[in-house]
Motif scaffolding. Structure first.
Motif, PDB file in Angstrom:
ATOM      1  N   MET A  53       8.696   9.459  55.765  1.00 43.62           N
ATOM      2  CA  MET A  53       9.332   9.580  54.535  1.00 43.62           C
ATOM      3  C   MET A  53      10.224  10.805  54.218  1.00 43.62           C
ATOM      4  N   LEU A  54       9.265  12.049  54.751  1.00 45.37           N
ATOM      5  CA  LEU A  54      10.101  13.037  54.613  1.00 45.37           C
ATOM      6  C   LEU A  54      11.463  13.428  55.360  1.00 45.37           C
ATOM      7  N   ARG A  55      11.238  12.894  56.766  1.00 41.48           N
ATOM      8  CA  ARG A  55      12.442  12.787  57.317  1.00 41.48           C
ATOM      9  C   ARG A  55      13.444  12.013  57.244  1.00 41.48           C
ATOM     10  N   VAL A  75      16.399  17.336  49.380  1.00 39.73           N
ATOM     11  CA  VAL A  75      16.116  16.315  48.254  1.00 39.73           C
ATOM     12  C   VAL A  75      16.830  15.120  48.301  1.00 39.73           C
ATOM     13  N   THR A  76      16.221  13.985  48.209  1.00 41.07           N
ATOM     14  CA  THR A  76      16.890  12.865  48.331  1.00 41.07           C
ATOM     15  C   THR A  76      17.525  12.583  47.132  1.00 41.07           C
ATOM     16  N   SER A  77      18.679  12.113  46.811  1.00 36.69           N
ATOM     17  CA  SER A  77      19.602  12.226  45.447  1.00 36.69           C
ATOM     18  C   SER A  77      19.337  11.320  44.475  1.00 36.69           C
ATOM     19  N   SER A  78      18.591  10.235  44.982  1.00 35.94           N
ATOM     20  CA  SER A  78      18.530   9.176  43.789  1.00 35.94           C
ATOM     21  C   SER A  78      17.073   8.426  43.931  1.00 35.94           C
ATOM     22  N   ALA A  79      16.727   7.912  42.982  1.00 32.86           N
ATOM     23  CA  ALA A  79      15.229   7.260  43.200  1.00 32.86           C
ATOM     24  C   ALA A  79      15.588   5.857  44.003  1.00 32.86           C
ATOM     25  N   GLU A  80      16.664   5.330  44.050  1.00 33.87           N
ATOM     26  CA  GLU A  80      16.694   4.337  45.078  1.00 33.87           C
ATOM     27  C   GLU A  80      16.588   4.856  46.461  1.00 33.87           C
ATOM     28  N   ALA A  81      16.976   5.684  46.815  1.00 31.70           N
ATOM     29  CA  ALA A  81      17.135   6.484  48.346  1.00 31.70           C
ATOM     30  C   ALA A  81      15.896   6.952  48.538  1.00 31.70           C
ATOM     31  N   ARG A  82      15.114   7.464  47.636  1.00 31.88           N
ATOM     32  CA  ARG A  82      13.625   7.723  47.847  1.00 31.88           C
ATOM     33  C   ARG A  82      12.654   6.556  47.807  1.00 31.88           C
ATOM     34  N   GLU A  84      14.007   3.942  49.277  1.00 33.35           N
ATOM     35  CA  GLU A  84      14.022   3.260  50.538  1.00 33.35           C
ATOM     36  C   GLU A  84      13.570   4.079  51.795  1.00 33.35           C
ATOM     37  N   ALA A  85      13.497   5.234  51.505  1.00 31.06           N
ATOM     38  CA  ALA A  85      12.767   6.244  52.453  1.00 31.06           C
ATOM     39  C   ALA A  85      11.403   5.669  52.418  1.00 31.06           C
ATOM     40  N   ARG A  86      10.533   5.636  51.389  1.00 30.63           N
ATOM     41  CA  ARG A  86       9.329   5.227  51.223  1.00 30.63           C
ATOM     42  C   ARG A  86       8.789   4.023  51.865  1.00 30.63           C
ATOM     43  N   ALA A  89       9.215   3.990  55.650  1.00 27.87           N
ATOM     44  CA  ALA A  89       8.120   4.853  56.253  1.00 27.87           C
ATOM     45  C   ALA A  89       6.884   4.167  56.004  1.00 27.87           C
ATOM     46  N   GLU A  90       6.926   2.661  55.549  1.00 34.54           N
ATOM     47  CA  GLU A  90       5.738   2.088  55.468  1.00 34.54           C
ATOM     48  C   GLU A  90       4.517   2.598  54.516  1.00 34.54           C
ATOM     49  N   LEU A  91       4.882   3.525  53.359  1.00 35.95           N
ATOM     50  CA  LEU A  91       4.178   4.001  52.583  1.00 35.95           C
ATOM     51  C   LEU A  91       3.878   2.936  51.311  1.00 35.95           C
ATOM     52  N   PRO A  92       2.651   2.805  50.781  1.00 39.05           N
ATOM     53  CA  PRO A  92       2.611   1.991  49.674  1.00 39.05           C
ATOM     54  C   PRO A  92       3.261   2.593  48.413  1.00 39.05           C
ATOM     55  N   ALA A  93       3.593   1.877  47.683  1.00 40.04           N
ATOM     56  CA  ALA A  93       4.359   2.575  46.256  1.00 40.04           C
ATOM     57  C   ALA A  93       3.226   2.936  45.535  1.00 40.04           C
TER      58      ALA A  93
END
Length: 149
Positions: A53-55, A75-82, A84-86, A89-93
């Motif tokens: 996710m960080l990468r 810093v990811t620019s939008s909530a949507e981009a964050r 999508e990165a999560r 990365a297969e991280l749970p919400a």
């Protein structure tokens, strides 16, 4: 941050800041708990999913790196981009690295890094869990269907 920051360097910096504060404040009774929480607070960032996710990359790509980051450098620019990165990365919400840091500190190996006396140990665990404010008064519940070993 404009460049990625390695976890070891970040941890060293945090410990140095805590040591500086301890030299200026009458907190000797809390010294061990404060220093240990500084050392352990970001262990959860070692989760490969968090690294992905960080990468902003895939889990496999993150696992191929020999470097563990504490900060991404961007810093990811939008909530949507964050989100999508999560997701990529297969991280749970709702995943919080500090809650994983807490769990890791409570493992058999992790406990060897905690103060032996009960109250300083409890303070250390509280500081790890709450260092971003999400553990106060209670930690958020996040279901992780596929936690790593």
């Amino acid at each position: 941050f404009t460049v990625p920051l390695e976890l070891g360097k970040h941890t060293s910096d945090v410990v140095a800041h805590v040591e500086k504060a301890l030299s200026l404040l009458p907190l000797a009774a809390y010294r061990e708990a404060l220093l240990q929480s500084a050392k352990l607070h970001d262990w959860g960032k070692a989760d490969w999913r968090f690294q992905a996710m960080l990468r902003g990359t895939t889990l496999f790509a993150a696992m191929a790196s020999s470097v563990i980051f504490a900060k991404s450098g961007s810093v990811t620019s939008s909530a949507e981009a964050r989100r999508e990165a999560r997701r990529r990365a297969e991280l749970p919400a709702g995943f919080r690295h500090e809650m994983l840091s807490l769990q890791m500190a409570q493992t058999e190996v992790g406990k060897t890094h905690l103060p032996e006396v009960r109250l300083p140990c409890e303070l250390t665990l509280h500081l790890i869990a709450s260092h971003h404010g999400y553990g106060r008064p209670f930690a958020p519940v996040v279901e992780d269907a596929n936690p790593p070993d």
